[in-house]
Design a protein around this motif. Structure first.
Motif, PDB file in Angstrom:
ATOM      1  N   SER A 128      -1.516   4.372   4.453  1.00 42.19           N
ATOM      2  CA  SER A 128      -2.444   3.351   4.931  1.00 42.19           C
ATOM      3  C   SER A 128      -3.340   2.828   3.811  1.00 42.19           C
ATOM      4  O   SER A 128      -3.609   3.517   2.826  1.00 42.19           O
ATOM      5  N   SER A 129      -3.816   1.613   4.019  1.00 37.67           N
ATOM      6  CA  SER A 129      -4.757   1.024   3.058  1.00 37.67           C
ATOM      7  C   SER A 129      -6.137   1.653   3.179  1.00 37.67           C
ATOM      8  O   SER A 129      -6.929   1.630   2.242  1.00 37.67           O
ATOM      9  N   ASP A 130      -6.426   2.217   4.354  1.00 39.18           N
ATOM     10  CA  ASP A 130      -7.720   2.845   4.616  1.00 39.18           C
ATOM     11  C   ASP A 130      -7.477   4.176   5.322  1.00 39.18           C
ATOM     12  O   ASP A 130      -7.240   4.206   6.534  1.00 39.18           O
ATOM     13  N   PRO A 131      -7.490   5.290   4.598  1.00 40.53           N
ATOM     14  CA  PRO A 131      -7.202   6.602   5.202  1.00 40.53           C
ATOM     15  C   PRO A 131      -8.082   6.927   6.399  1.00 40.53           C
ATOM     16  O   PRO A 131      -7.607   7.516   7.369  1.00 40.53           O
ATOM     17  N   SER A 132      -9.374   6.546   6.343  1.00 35.86           N
ATOM     18  CA  SER A 132     -10.258   6.849   7.475  1.00 35.86           C
ATOM     19  C   SER A 132      -9.827   6.076   8.712  1.00 35.86           C
ATOM     20  O   SER A 132      -9.824   6.600   9.835  1.00 35.86           O
ATOM     21  N   ALA A 170       5.073  18.468  11.179  1.00 39.39           N
ATOM     22  CA  ALA A 170       4.046  17.576  11.734  1.00 39.39           C
ATOM     23  C   ALA A 170       2.969  17.280  10.695  1.00 39.39           C
ATOM     24  O   ALA A 170       2.494  16.141  10.577  1.00 39.39           O
ATOM     25  N   ILE A 171       2.568  18.291   9.924  1.00 42.46           N
ATOM     26  CA  ILE A 171       1.557  18.092   8.875  1.00 42.46           C
ATOM     27  C   ILE A 171       2.042  17.076   7.849  1.00 42.46           C
ATOM     28  O   ILE A 171       1.300  16.182   7.431  1.00 42.46           O
ATOM     29  N   CYS A 172       3.307  17.218   7.445  1.00 40.46           N
ATOM     30  CA  CYS A 172       3.870  16.265   6.469  1.00 40.46           C
ATOM     31  C   CYS A 172       3.957  14.858   7.060  1.00 40.46           C
ATOM     32  O   CYS A 172       3.661  13.869   6.382  1.00 40.46           O
ATOM     33  N   LEU A 173       4.379  14.759   8.320  1.00 35.19           N
ATOM     34  CA  LEU A 173       4.464  13.447   8.968  1.00 35.19           C
ATOM     35  C   LEU A 173       3.103  12.760   8.990  1.00 35.19           C
ATOM     36  O   LEU A 173       2.966  11.599   8.591  1.00 35.19           O
ATOM     37  N   PHE A 174       2.112  13.475   9.470  1.00 33.99           N
ATOM     38  CA  PHE A 174       0.781  12.881   9.586  1.00 33.99           C
ATOM     39  C   PHE A 174       0.174  12.626   8.208  1.00 33.99           C
ATOM     40  O   PHE A 174      -0.547  11.645   8.011  1.00 33.99           O
ATOM     41  N   GLY A 175       0.467  13.521   7.258  1.00 31.53           N
ATOM     42  CA  GLY A 175      -0.024  13.303   5.893  1.00 31.53           C
ATOM     43  C   GLY A 175       0.552  12.041   5.290  1.00 31.53           C
ATOM     44  O   GLY A 175      -0.163  11.255   4.654  1.00 31.53           O
ATOM     45  N   GLY A 176       1.849  11.829   5.511  1.00 26.70           N
ATOM     46  CA  GLY A 176       2.490  10.620   5.008  1.00 26.70           C
ATOM     47  C   GLY A 176       1.913   9.375   5.650  1.00 26.70           C
ATOM     48  O   GLY A 176       1.717   8.347   4.987  1.00 26.70           O
ATOM     49  N   VAL A 177       1.618   9.440   6.952  1.00 25.02           N
ATOM     50  CA  VAL A 177       1.039   8.306   7.677  1.00 25.02           C
ATOM     51  C   VAL A 177      -0.323   7.935   7.093  1.00 25.02           C
ATOM     52  O   VAL A 177      -0.626   6.748   6.862  1.00 25.02           O
ATOM     53  N   ILE A 178      -1.149   8.933   6.846  1.00 22.94           N
ATOM     54  CA  ILE A 178      -2.496   8.676   6.317  1.00 22.94           C
ATOM     55  C   ILE A 178      -2.425   8.171   4.876  1.00 22.94           C
ATOM     56  O   ILE A 178      -3.134   7.227   4.487  1.00 22.94           O
ATOM     57  N   MET A 179      -1.555   8.755   4.077  1.00 25.35           N
ATOM     58  CA  MET A 179      -1.427   8.358   2.674  1.00 25.35           C
ATOM     59  C   MET A 179      -0.916   6.925   2.539  1.00 25.35           C
ATOM     60  O   MET A 179      -1.259   6.217   1.583  1.00 25.35           O
ATOM     61  N   ALA A 195      -6.774   5.047   9.252  1.00 28.45           N
ATOM     62  CA  ALA A 195      -5.497   5.641   9.644  1.00 28.45           C
ATOM     63  C   ALA A 195      -5.720   6.898  10.466  1.00 28.45           C
ATOM     64  O   ALA A 195      -4.980   7.157  11.427  1.00 28.45           O
ATOM     65  N   MET A 196      -6.732   7.679  10.113  1.00 26.88           N
ATOM     66  CA  MET A 196      -7.021   8.894  10.878  1.00 26.88           C
ATOM     67  C   MET A 196      -7.472   8.558  12.298  1.00 26.88           C
ATOM     68  O   MET A 196      -7.128   9.259  13.248  1.00 26.88           O
ATOM     69  N   VAL A 197      -8.243   7.460  12.434  1.00 29.11           N
ATOM     70  CA  VAL A 197      -8.671   7.041  13.771  1.00 29.11           C
ATOM     71  C   VAL A 197      -7.463   6.600  14.592  1.00 29.11           C
ATOM     72  O   VAL A 197      -7.298   6.993  15.758  1.00 29.11           O
ATOM     73  N   MET A 198      -6.598   5.781  13.978  1.00 31.79           N
ATOM     74  CA  MET A 198      -5.395   5.319  14.678  1.00 31.79           C
ATOM     75  C   MET A 198      -4.512   6.502  15.062  1.00 31.79           C
ATOM     76  O   MET A 198      -3.966   6.556  16.169  1.00 31.79           O
ATOM     77  N   LEU A 199      -4.381   7.440  14.146  1.00 24.50           N
ATOM     78  CA  LEU A 199      -3.566   8.619  14.409  1.00 24.50           C
ATOM     79  C   LEU A 199      -4.160   9.459  15.527  1.00 24.50           C
ATOM     80  O   LEU A 199      -3.446   9.988  16.392  1.00 24.50           O
ATOM     81  N   GLY A 200      -5.500   9.580  15.553  1.00 25.51           N
ATOM     82  CA  GLY A 200      -6.167  10.329  16.605  1.00 25.51           C
ATOM     83  C   GLY A 200      -5.950   9.716  17.974  1.00 25.51           C
ATOM     84  O   GLY A 200      -5.658  10.421  18.954  1.00 25.51           O
ATOM     85  N   VAL A 201      -6.066   8.388  18.065  1.00 30.58           N
ATOM     86  CA  VAL A 201      -5.832   7.695  19.331  1.00 30.58           C
ATOM     87  C   VAL A 201      -4.387   7.874  19.773  1.00 30.58           C
ATOM     88  O   VAL A 201      -4.101   8.155  20.952  1.00 30.58           O
ATOM     89  N   ALA A 202      -3.461   7.710  18.813  1.00 32.26           N
ATOM     90  CA  ALA A 202      -2.041   7.867  19.135  1.00 32.26           C
ATOM     91  C   ALA A 202      -1.741   9.279  19.627  1.00 32.26           C
ATOM     92  O   ALA A 202      -0.955   9.468  20.563  1.00 32.26           O
ATOM     93  N   PHE A 208       0.802  -1.227   0.000  1.00 31.81           N
ATOM     94  CA  PHE A 208       0.000   0.000   0.000  1.00 31.81           C
ATOM     95  C   PHE A 208       0.839   1.283   0.000  1.00 31.81           C
ATOM     96  O   PHE A 208       0.354   2.335  -0.399  1.00 31.81           O
ATOM     97  N   THR A 209       2.070   1.187   0.454  1.00 31.71           N
ATOM     98  CA  THR A 209       2.913   2.378   0.578  1.00 31.71           C
ATOM     99  C   THR A 209       3.800   2.536  -0.642  1.00 31.71           C
ATOM    100  O   THR A 209       4.448   1.580  -1.078  1.00 31.71           O
ATOM    101  N   GLY A 210       3.816   3.765  -1.188  1.00 32.38           N
ATOM    102  CA  GLY A 210       4.652   4.058  -2.338  1.00 32.38           C
ATOM    103  C   GLY A 210       5.705   5.104  -2.011  1.00 32.38           C
ATOM    104  O   GLY A 210       5.795   5.608  -0.892  1.00 32.38           O
TER     105      GLY A 210
END
Length: 221
Positions: free
Chosen positions: A103-107, A92-101, A109-116, A59-61
């Protein structure tokens, strides 16, 4: 453990969330406390394992890694060239953007990122309270109060000159310079003119303002 099993383990929502926690907390603590790179290394390792899992899963390119890498570069630049937080925010925006991009499921990934992020905020709040004396902000404030009892004064203290006599080395009109107790001192009269070479006596001191008058024969010497 095979590649597929490793990818499944690393991309599991619980594992991925923990890796994001490690990544965020490690890098944030490094920025706040400068641990010689140890915390930053732990943070990068957490993010690296996160990306590795989604890379192995297909999933990651390169683009996702490039965005994340740009975020790391911006955060490093903040350490070298302080920008009052601007580079940190962009990083931080770039880091989190890369994390979401990545993932296989951006939504998801956003939940996981929010919890983290929520867990990271709690940990960081505790760390700041516990180790506030070691924080980066101590580079910008005085760590020891400067007091007169410790030998620090905000301005010269000329009170010891009261009653002393000397000689005007410039005309006092009414301000000028006098030699008092072997020291050149900026002085002022009460308004009267005193020529150079005339004996003067210090009547009182107001802060750095040393007030003199023409000395008489009785009080000069």
């Amino acid at each position: 453990m095979g590649v597929d099993s490793l990818a499944a383990f690393l991309t599991h929502p619980v594992t991925a969330t923990v890796l994001l926690m490690v990544g965020i907390i490690g890098i944030a603590l490094e920025l706040l406390f400068f641990s010689s790179g140890l915390l930053a290394l732990a943070g990068v390792a957490g993010f690296a394992l996160y990306f590795l899992g989604f890379y192995l899963a297909g999933f990651t390119g390169f683009g996702d890694l490039a965005v994340f890498g740009l975020g790391l570069v911006l955060l490093i630049l903040e350490l070298v060239v302080p920008s009052f937080g601007i580079l940190s925010v962009l990083g931080a925006i770039c880091l989190f953007g890369g994390v979401i991009m990545a993932s296989s499921d951006p939504s998801e990934a956003m939940v996981m990122l929010g919890v983290a992020l929520l867990v990271a905020i709690v940990v960081l709040a505790f760390a700041i309270k516990r180790f506030q004396h070691r924080g980066v902000w101590n580079r910008f404030i005085l760590r020891e109060q400067l007091t007169e009892s410790k030998g620090f004064t905000s301005q010269p203290d000329y009170s010891y000159l009261v009653g002393r006599t000397g000689e005007a080395i410039t005309p006092l009109r009414p301000a000028g310079t006098a030699m008092i107790q072997g020291e050149r001192v900026d002085v002022v009269t009460d308004g009267s003119f005193i020529p150079a070479g005339q004996a003067v006596a210090v009547t009182h001191v107001e802060g750095v303002r040393v007030v003199v008058k023409e000395a008489t024969t009785e009080n000069y010497g």
